[in-house]
Design a protein around this motif. Structure first.
Motif, PDB file in Angstrom:
ATOM      1  N   UNK A   1      13.634   0.488 -15.779  1.00 19.92           N
ATOM      2  CA  UNK A   1      12.671   0.283 -16.850  1.00 19.92           C
ATOM      3  C   UNK A   1      11.867  -0.995 -16.638  1.00 19.92           C
ATOM      4  N   UNK A   2      12.535  -2.043 -16.208  1.00 22.63           N
ATOM      5  CA  UNK A   2      11.863  -3.328 -15.942  1.00 22.63           C
ATOM      6  C   UNK A   2      10.789  -3.148 -14.868  1.00 22.63           C
ATOM      7  N   UNK A   3      11.098  -2.439 -13.794  1.00 26.23           N
ATOM      8  CA  UNK A   3      10.122  -2.221 -12.727  1.00 26.23           C
ATOM      9  C   UNK A   3       8.988  -1.320 -13.191  1.00 26.23           C
ATOM     10  N   UNK A   4       9.293  -0.379 -14.056  1.00 24.16           N
ATOM     11  CA  UNK A   4       8.261   0.501 -14.620  1.00 24.16           C
ATOM     12  C   UNK A   4       7.254  -0.318 -15.432  1.00 24.16           C
ATOM     13  N   UNK A   5       7.765  -1.273 -16.177  1.00 19.97           N
ATOM     14  CA  UNK A   5       6.905  -2.099 -17.006  1.00 19.97           C
ATOM     15  C   UNK A   5       5.980  -2.973 -16.168  1.00 19.97           C
ATOM     16  N   UNK A   6       6.474  -3.454 -15.031  1.00 19.92           N
ATOM     17  CA  UNK A   6       5.659  -4.318 -14.172  1.00 19.92           C
ATOM     18  C   UNK A   6       4.651  -3.514 -13.368  1.00 19.92           C
TER      19      UNK A   6
ATOM     20  N   UNK B   1      17.068  -6.665 -10.935  1.00 26.38           N
ATOM     21  CA  UNK B   1      15.788  -7.271 -11.298  1.00 26.38           C
ATOM     22  C   UNK B   1      15.608  -7.346 -12.811  1.00 26.38           C
ATOM     23  N   UNK B   2      15.159  -8.524 -13.253  1.00 24.51           N
ATOM     24  CA  UNK B   2      14.914  -8.735 -14.674  1.00 24.51           C
ATOM     25  C   UNK B   2      16.070  -9.363 -15.411  1.00 24.51           C
ATOM     26  N   UNK B   3      17.209  -9.550 -14.736  1.00 25.13           N
ATOM     27  CA  UNK B   3      18.396 -10.109 -15.380  1.00 25.13           C
ATOM     28  C   UNK B   3      18.751 -11.479 -14.820  1.00 25.13           C
ATOM     29  N   UNK B   4      17.872 -12.043 -13.977  1.00 29.54           N
ATOM     30  CA  UNK B   4      18.117 -13.349 -13.380  1.00 29.54           C
ATOM     31  C   UNK B   4      16.852 -14.191 -13.389  1.00 29.54           C
ATOM     32  N   UNK B   5      16.667 -15.009 -12.351  1.00 33.64           N
ATOM     33  CA  UNK B   5      15.543 -15.948 -12.351  1.00 33.64           C
ATOM     34  C   UNK B   5      14.429 -15.617 -11.366  1.00 33.64           C
ATOM     35  N   UNK B   6      14.599 -14.597 -10.505  1.00 33.07           N
ATOM     36  CA  UNK B   6      13.572 -14.278  -9.510  1.00 33.07           C
ATOM     37  C   UNK B   6      12.288 -13.828 -10.201  1.00 33.07           C
ATOM     38  N   UNK B   7      11.161 -14.329  -9.709  1.00 33.21           N
ATOM     39  CA  UNK B   7       9.846 -14.000 -10.282  1.00 33.21           C
ATOM     40  C   UNK B   7       9.352 -12.686  -9.658  1.00 33.21           C
ATOM     41  N   UNK B   8       9.821 -11.577 -10.192  1.00 30.68           N
ATOM     42  CA  UNK B   8       9.462 -10.278  -9.619  1.00 30.68           C
ATOM     43  C   UNK B   8       7.990  -9.923  -9.796  1.00 30.68           C
ATOM     44  N   UNK B   9       7.337 -10.256 -10.906  1.00 33.71           N
ATOM     45  CA  UNK B   9       5.900  -9.969 -10.974  1.00 33.71           C
ATOM     46  C   UNK B   9       5.123 -10.599  -9.819  1.00 33.71           C
ATOM     47  N   UNK B  10       5.478 -11.831  -9.434  1.00 32.76           N
ATOM     48  CA  UNK B  10       4.781 -12.506  -8.331  1.00 32.76           C
ATOM     49  C   UNK B  10       5.098 -11.829  -6.993  1.00 32.76           C
ATOM     50  N   UNK B  11       6.349 -11.447  -6.790  1.00 27.91           N
ATOM     51  CA  UNK B  11       6.743 -10.782  -5.545  1.00 27.91           C
ATOM     52  C   UNK B  11       6.028  -9.443  -5.409  1.00 27.91           C
ATOM     53  N   UNK B  12       6.043  -8.664  -6.473  1.00 29.20           N
ATOM     54  CA  UNK B  12       5.418  -7.343  -6.430  1.00 29.20           C
ATOM     55  C   UNK B  12       3.907  -7.449  -6.265  1.00 29.20           C
ATOM     56  N   UNK B  13       3.326  -8.466  -6.855  1.00 31.12           N
ATOM     57  CA  UNK B  13       1.890  -8.689  -6.689  1.00 31.12           C
ATOM     58  C   UNK B  13       1.564  -9.002  -5.232  1.00 31.12           C
ATOM     59  N   UNK B  14       2.398  -9.819  -4.582  1.00 32.70           N
ATOM     60  CA  UNK B  14       2.188 -10.132  -3.168  1.00 32.70           C
ATOM     61  C   UNK B  14       2.298  -8.877  -2.310  1.00 32.70           C
ATOM     62  N   UNK B  15       3.272  -8.041  -2.607  1.00 39.87           N
ATOM     63  CA  UNK B  15       3.426  -6.786  -1.866  1.00 39.87           C
ATOM     64  C   UNK B  15       2.221  -5.873  -2.074  1.00 39.87           C
ATOM     65  N   UNK B  16       1.767  -5.773  -3.304  1.00 38.63           N
ATOM     66  CA  UNK B  16       0.612  -4.924  -3.601  1.00 38.63           C
ATOM     67  C   UNK B  16      -0.644  -5.439  -2.905  1.00 38.63           C
ATOM     68  N   UNK B  17      -0.817  -6.758  -2.938  1.00 40.71           N
ATOM     69  CA  UNK B  17      -1.993  -7.370  -2.304  1.00 40.71           C
ATOM     70  C   UNK B  17      -2.026  -7.068  -0.812  1.00 40.71           C
ATOM     71  N   UNK B  18      -0.841  -6.968  -0.199  1.00 40.95           N
ATOM     72  CA  UNK B  18      -0.753  -6.696   1.233  1.00 40.95           C
ATOM     73  C   UNK B  18      -0.585  -5.210   1.544  1.00 40.95           C
ATOM     74  N   UNK B  19      -0.840  -4.367   0.517  1.00 46.34           N
ATOM     75  CA  UNK B  19      -0.843  -2.913   0.682  1.00 46.34           C
ATOM     76  C   UNK B  19       0.504  -2.387   1.182  1.00 46.34           C
ATOM     77  N   UNK B  20       1.580  -2.906   0.607  1.00 44.52           N
ATOM     78  CA  UNK B  20       2.904  -2.401   0.979  1.00 44.52           C
ATOM     79  C   UNK B  20       3.034  -0.938   0.577  1.00 44.52           C
ATOM     80  N   UNK B  21       3.616  -0.162   1.483  1.00 43.46           N
ATOM     81  CA  UNK B  21       3.901   1.244   1.218  1.00 43.46           C
ATOM     82  C   UNK B  21       5.330   1.539   1.666  1.00 43.46           C
ATOM     83  N   UNK B  22       6.036   2.329   0.897  1.00 44.54           N
ATOM     84  CA  UNK B  22       7.391   2.686   1.291  1.00 44.54           C
ATOM     85  C   UNK B  22       8.387   2.516   0.152  1.00 44.54           C
ATOM     86  N   UNK B  23       9.651   2.371   0.537  1.00 41.43           N
ATOM     87  CA  UNK B  23      10.728   2.287  -0.437  1.00 41.43           C
ATOM     88  C   UNK B  23      10.938   0.865  -0.937  1.00 41.43           C
TER      89      UNK B  23
END
Length: 303
Positions: A295-300, A250-272
């Protein structure tokens, strides 16, 4: 002040395939089991999946992991439920693996169907032919077998998560939807992998929103767009794509991880959430990429 935490019950783990490939033996084979878990811990992860270098004695594995403050999250189980002649054999193998994961205290087991896949059907390597999609009869055997396996896991307080995977009979949004409709929602769940879904041109945010109730495990994987374009143009199969380093962290390609993580958070994802990136470069090494992703995931996420 640091960034506000995006999740309240999420833990970050890493996959040993970042160091040593499970399917293509020569990729990363110089890494030992001790190298992998030492570096996973050093990079700041709390958990790790099972890899081919790992000991299969639960006592030995638990002791080694505990010394690094790591836990085993889960591991992979091939299934051939759509294949009438191999269904029972693979079901028994899944049971054995689930029993191992139960002894390791894992709450999950990963399943993926090999029938008619491009690289993992033991009857035929279809790398140049591609996936042969299932007939209606095969779909029913597949779904029924998966539901039965899911119930076996559930009886042991383990969730079966199905890996939507490039080069298999379930790799698209529509195929995922069909599988979810045909399986027991109380015993069959989803592993949603950003890399595989992106490669198959799936809208990630829509996928994570629409299947949120069934998503119980997440792989975070990125893709290098230039390499992916070449892979598709040359019609390389999945294992060949891995060998030319199409995937990255994550963070070294083109996937929009902030958007993905936001969707997971919005849906109350819990787990690994597991950082997974099959890449085998001499430099930078696997530890560098593992640290970079953490580090990239920590920043997001603020975590």
């Amino acid at each position: 002040m640091g960034k506000k935490r995006m999740f309240y019950d999420v833990r970050f783990g890493v996959h040993p395939i970042n160091w040593c490939n499970d399917d293509v033996d020569y990729l990363g084979d110089h890494y030992s089991f001790e190298d992998i878990i030492d570096q996973a811990s050093q990079a700041g992860y709390e958990g790790i999946e099972l890899g081919r270098k790992f000991p299969r004695d639960p006592k030995v594995l638990r002791k080694a992991m505990a010394r690094r403050n790591l836990v085993l999250t889960t591991g992979w189980c091939d299934t051939m439920f759509a294949c009438a002649e191999l269904r029972d054999k693979y079901f028994e193998e899944l049971k054995e693996k689930v029993n191992f994961f139960e002894q390791m205290g894992c709450g999950l087991v990963v399943a993926a169907e090999g029938t008619n896949s491009s690289c993992w059907d033991p009857r035929e390597y279809r790398g140049r032919k591609g996936v042969k999609k299932l007939s209606d009869e095969e779909w029913k055997r597949f779904a029924d077998g998966l539901s039965e396996a899911g119930q076996f896991c559930r009886d042991k307080s383990i969730k079966l998560v199905y890996h939507v995977h490039t080069g298999t009979v379930v790799e698209t949004y529509q195929e995922t939807q069909k599988l979810m409709e045909m399986t027991d929602p109380n015993s069959v769940f989803l592993l949603a992998d950003t890399g595989h879904l992106s490669y198959c041109d799936v809208d990630l945010v829509k996928f994570y929103n629409d299947f949120a109730p069934r998503i119980k495990y997440v792989h975070l994987k990125d893709l290098r767009p230039v390499v992916m374009k070449t892979v598709k143009a040359a019609e390389l199969d999945f294992n060949e794509a891995v060998a030319v380093n199409m995937f990255t962290v994550p963070g070294d390609g083109y996937v929009d991880f902030p958007a993905v993580l936001e969707a997971l958070a919005k849906n109350d994802y819990q787990g690994w959430m597991i950082v997974e990136a099959e890449q085998y470069l001499n430099t930078p090494d696997a530890l560098t990429f593992a640290k970079m992703a953490r580090q990239y995931l920590r920043e997001i996420t603020g975590m």
